[in-house]
Design a protein around this motif. Structure first.
Motif, short mmCIF file in Angstrom:
data_model
loop_
_atom_site.label_atom_id
_atom_site.label_comp_id
_atom_site.label_asym_id
_atom_site.label_seq_id
_atom_site.Cartn_x
_atom_site.Cartn_y
_atom_site.Cartn_z
N LYS A 8 -7.98 21.61 14.75
CA LYS A 8 -6.83 21.36 13.86
C LYS A 8 -5.31 21.22 14.39
O LYS A 8 -4.64 20.31 14.24
N ILE A 9 -5.25 21.99 15.57
CA ILE A 9 -3.93 21.60 16.32
C ILE A 9 -3.89 20.25 16.91
O ILE A 9 -2.97 19.45 16.81
N ASN A 10 -5.16 19.73 17.40
CA ASN A 10 -5.29 18.36 17.70
C ASN A 10 -5.02 17.30 16.52
O ASN A 10 -4.42 16.26 16.82
N SER A 11 -5.34 17.62 15.66
CA SER A 11 -5.48 16.67 14.26
C SER A 11 -4.19 16.55 13.78
O SER A 11 -3.71 15.42 13.67
N PHE A 12 -3.24 17.84 13.71
CA PHE A 12 -1.76 17.63 13.44
C PHE A 12 -0.99 17.15 14.51
O PHE A 12 0.12 16.27 14.29
N PHE A 13 -1.28 17.62 15.76
CA PHE A 13 -0.16 17.44 16.69
C PHE A 13 -0.56 16.52 17.88
O PHE A 13 0.38 16.05 18.62
N GLY A 14 -1.74 16.03 17.66
CA GLY A 14 -2.18 15.13 19.05
C GLY A 14 -2.19 13.77 18.54
O GLY A 14 -2.52 12.91 19.43
N LEU A 27 -6.40 19.34 26.35
CA LEU A 27 -5.57 18.24 26.45
C LEU A 27 -5.68 17.53 24.91
O LEU A 27 -6.84 17.36 24.42
N LEU A 28 -4.67 17.50 24.19
CA LEU A 28 -4.55 16.82 22.95
C LEU A 28 -4.61 15.10 23.17
O LEU A 28 -4.38 14.50 24.12
N ASP A 29 -5.26 14.62 22.04
CA ASP A 29 -5.25 13.31 22.12
C ASP A 29 -4.13 12.25 22.81
O ASP A 29 -4.33 11.33 23.03
N ASN A 30 -2.91 12.94 22.44
CA ASN A 30 -1.58 12.18 23.03
C ASN A 30 -1.46 12.63 24.05
O ASN A 30 -0.17 12.40 24.62
N GLY A 31 -2.07 13.51 24.73
CA GLY A 31 -1.58 13.95 26.23
C GLY A 31 -0.87 15.31 26.35
O GLY A 31 -0.50 15.60 27.33
N ILE A 32 -0.55 15.71 25.13
CA ILE A 32 0.06 17.23 25.07
C ILE A 32 -0.85 18.17 25.86
O ILE A 32 -1.98 18.27 25.10
N LYS A 33 -0.28 18.96 26.78
CA LYS A 33 -1.00 20.21 27.34
C LYS A 33 -1.11 21.27 26.21
O LYS A 33 -0.05 21.91 25.88
N LEU A 34 -2.33 21.66 25.96
CA LEU A 34 -2.67 22.97 25.17
C LEU A 34 -3.44 24.08 26.02
O LEU A 34 -4.39 23.96 26.57
N GLN A 51 9.49 15.85 21.46
CA GLN A 51 8.53 14.73 21.48
C GLN A 51 7.24 15.05 22.59
O GLN A 51 7.38 15.97 23.14
N PRO A 52 6.09 14.34 22.43
CA PRO A 52 4.97 14.86 22.90
C PRO A 52 5.06 14.89 24.79
O PRO A 52 4.47 15.63 25.07
N ASN A 53 5.95 14.14 25.28
CA ASN A 53 5.93 13.87 26.72
C ASN A 53 6.93 15.14 27.17
O ASN A 53 6.83 15.21 28.41
N ASN A 54 7.41 15.85 26.33
CA ASN A 54 8.27 16.89 26.76
C ASN A 54 7.75 18.26 26.22
O ASN A 54 8.52 19.38 26.03
N CYS A 55 6.38 18.32 25.63
CA CYS A 55 5.97 19.47 25.03
C CYS A 55 4.66 20.02 25.74
O CYS A 55 3.94 19.34 26.01
N THR A 56 4.62 21.35 25.56
CA THR A 56 3.21 22.12 25.84
C THR A 56 3.01 23.07 24.76
O THR A 56 4.21 23.50 24.22
N ILE A 57 1.90 23.30 24.56
CA ILE A 57 1.58 24.35 23.41
C ILE A 57 0.63 25.43 23.93
O ILE A 57 -0.04 25.33 24.79
N ILE A 58 1.12 26.60 23.69
CA ILE A 58 0.17 27.67 23.97
C ILE A 58 -0.14 28.43 22.67
O ILE A 58 0.89 29.05 21.79
N ALA A 59 -1.26 28.51 22.51
CA ALA A 59 -1.97 28.92 21.21
C ALA A 59 -2.64 30.31 21.85
O ALA A 59 -3.62 30.46 22.56
N SER A 60 -2.41 31.42 21.09
CA SER A 60 -2.90 32.71 21.31
C SER A 60 -3.32 33.37 19.96
O SER A 60 -2.90 33.22 18.92
#
Length: 424
Positions: A214-220, A25-32, A195-204
Motif C-alpha cells: 500500500k505504501i508503494n501503491s500510494f507513494f511510489g 525500494l518504491l517504484d519511483n526510487g524512494i527508499k523505504l 518530492q521523491p528524490n529528497n524523500c526517505t520513508i521509515i515504516a515501523s
C-alpha cells in the motif's frame, strides 16, 4: 521464599539486540525502511526530507513550509484534514530540525486505505493559504518576543551563533525574518524539498507485506521528482575560546552555556566522548550535579551534552544559577574539567557510568517505534548497525586511562566559548 534483606546479584548486560530495519525500494526510487515488530495493528509511517537550499536571506523557509503542511490543499481545508484524520483515530505530526524536516503518520493498519490519500494530498498538493501564513507569522513573532525575555533562550541563541555563525545551525532569527516569508517562497521550497528524490520513508510497527504494497501503491507513483536542489552543507572552524555576555540588570539568575565545536557521530571517538560526557554532566549522578547542585547549591540543575548534527558536532555545558554565584560556578566547572584531565576516574565510578549507559540504551528499546528511532539516528548520519556494535563494545571496555587521554585531547577550558546572560 525471597529474602528481601539481600540485594539481588548484580549482572552486567551481556547482549543488546536491535530489530534491524529492512530496506526496500518504491517504484519511483524512494527508499523505504521497514521495522516490522509490532503486535498491535498500529503503524508509524515517517516521511523524511532533507533541508535544502539554505539561504541566509530566507532563513525560515524550511521551518515555515513544514509548519504549514497540514493547513490546506487544493481540495481540503485545514479543518477537513484534521476532521478526516481524527475520524479514523489517526494522528499526524510535522517536525522540523536543523538538518531534516519530517511528516509522521500514526494509524491503525485497517485505516491505511482511507488515510493514505489524505497524506498523499498533503505531501503533493499543499497550498499554504495566506490567512494561515499570516497567523503563523503573527504568532511566531509574538512567541519570539516573549522568548527573548528568557535568559536561557538568549544564551542558547548566542552560543549557537558563536559556534556556527549564519548557517542554519547558528542564525539569529529576528522578528523581521518572519515578515520576509511569503507564500510564493514556501510554494517554491515545497516543490523542491517535498518530492521523491529528497524523500526517505521509515515504516515501523506491524508492517506486513500488504502494508508495504500500500505504501508503494500510494507513494511510489504519481509524485513528481525534481533534482534541482542543493543539500545543505557547512564547514566550521574550531573554536579558540571567547566570552559573550548579555546583561540583564534585573535578573535574579544568570544563564550560562559553554562549549566548543567537536566531533559528530561519524567520528570514531564519539562513543567514548559520550562516556566521558556522562561522567561530567550527562546524568543525575554526574560530577557537575554532585558539585554545583548537591554540594554548592548553586543551581537546581546542570548538565552537559555531546551533540551530533549532520555537518558538525559540538560539546556544551548549560545551567542557570544565582546571579551572585555565576563566577563561582564557572570556576567549579573549570575545576571539574581539569580533574578529568589530570586524574583517573576511580573504578567504582567507571563501573557505575558503564552500567548506567548500557541500561539506558537497553531501556530505550521499548517497542518497534524506538527501534526505528535507533535506526534513524544512524541513517541520518550515514552509518550502519555496526555503529551500535562498536558503541556497546566501547562502553563495556573503555578504561580510565583512555578517558584521561580523551579529556586531554578534546577538552581545553580556555578554548570553550563561554556565554552568559544575566546581571553583571
Amino acid at each position: 521464599m525471597i529474602n528481601r534483606t539481600i540485594a539481588p546479584e548484580f549482572k552486567q548486560i551481556e547482549e543488546i539486540s536491535l530489530i534491524q530495519a529492512s530496506p526496500k525500494l518504491l517504484d519511483n526510487g524512494i527508499k523505504l525502511y521497514v521495522v516490522d515488530a509490532g503486535e498491535q495493528d498500529l503503524v508509524r509511517i515517517e516521511f523524511l526530507f532533507r533541508n535544502i537550499n539554505w539561504d541566509v536571506l530566507r532563513p525560515l523557509q524550511a521551518y515555515a513550509t513544514n509548519a504549514l503542511l497540514i493547513e490546506g490543499t487544493s481540495t481540503l481545508s485545514s479543518y477537513q484534514i484534521s476532521e478526516s484524520i481524527d475520524s479514523y483515530g489517526a494522528f499526524v505530526q510535522p517536525e522540523y530540525s536543523f538538518d531534516y524536516s519530517s511528516f509522521t503518520l500514526y494509524t491503525l493498519s485497517k485505516h491505511l486505505d482511507a488515510v493514505f490519500p489524505i497524506i498523499k494530498d498533503i505531501l503533493t498538493d499543499a497550498v499554504f493559504p495566506q490567512e494561515e501564513l499570516d497567523t503563523l507569522i503573527r504568532n511566531q513573532k509574538q512567541k519570539l518576543l516573549v522568548s527573548l525575555e528568557k535568559n536561557d533562550v538568549v544564551t542558547r541563541r548566542v552560543f549557537n551563533h558563536s559556534l556556527f555563525g549564519n548557517s542554519i545551525y547558528g542564525y539569529l532569527v529576528e522578528a523581521e525574518d518572519y515578515d520576509r516569508i511569503d507564500r510564493d517562497q514556501l510554494l517554491n521550497y515545497y516543490k523542491k524539498a517535498y518530492q521523491p528524490n529528497n524523500c526517505t520513508i521509515i515504516a515501523s510497527g506491524k508492517v506486513d507485506n500488504n502494508t508495504v504494497a500500500k505504501i508503494n501503491s500510494f507513494f511510489g507513483s504519481n509524485w513528481n521528482a525534481d533534482d534541482d536542489f542543493v543539500v545543505n552543507s557547512f564547514q566550521f572552524p574550531e573554536t579558540t575560546g571567547g566570552i559573550f555576555y548579555t546583561e540583564k540588570p534585573d535578573s535574579l539568575q544568570s544563564a550560562i552555556r559553554l562549549g566548543q565545536i567537536s566531533v559528530s557521530r561519524t567520528h570514531p571517538d564519539f562513543p567514548a566522548l559520550q562516556f566521558l560526557n556522562t561522567v561530567l554532566g550527562g546524568y543525575f549522578g554526574s560530577r557537575l550535579m554532585a558539585n554545583i547542585r548537591e554540594e554548592k547549591g548553586y543551581t537546581y540543575g546542570i548538565g552537559s551534552a555531546q551533540v551530533s548534527l549532520l555537518n558538525a558536532g559540538y560539546f556544551l555545558i548549560a545551567s542557570e544559577v544565582g546571579a551572585e554565584v555565576c563566577s563561582s560556578t564557572m570556576t567549579e566547572i573549570e575545576k571539574e574539567i581539569n580533574v578529568l584531565r589530570t586524574e583517573l576516574i576511580p573504578p567504582d565510578e567507571l563501573e557505575l557510568v558503564r552500567n548506567y549507559m548500557l541500561g539506558s540504551f537497553l531501556g530505550s528499546l521499548e517497542n518497534a517505534f524506538s527501534h526505528a528511532e535507533k535506526f534513524k539516528s544512524i541513517f541520518l548520519s550515514g552509518l550502519d548497525y555496526d555503529y551500535y556494535t562498536r558503541y556497546i563494545q566501547i562502553i563495556k571496555g573503555i578504561s580510565s586511562e583512555e578517558l584521561l587521554d580523551l579529556a586531554n585531547r578534546y577538552w581545553h577550558f580556555d578554548r570553550f566559548n563561554k556565554v552568559i546572560t544575566g546581571k553583571k
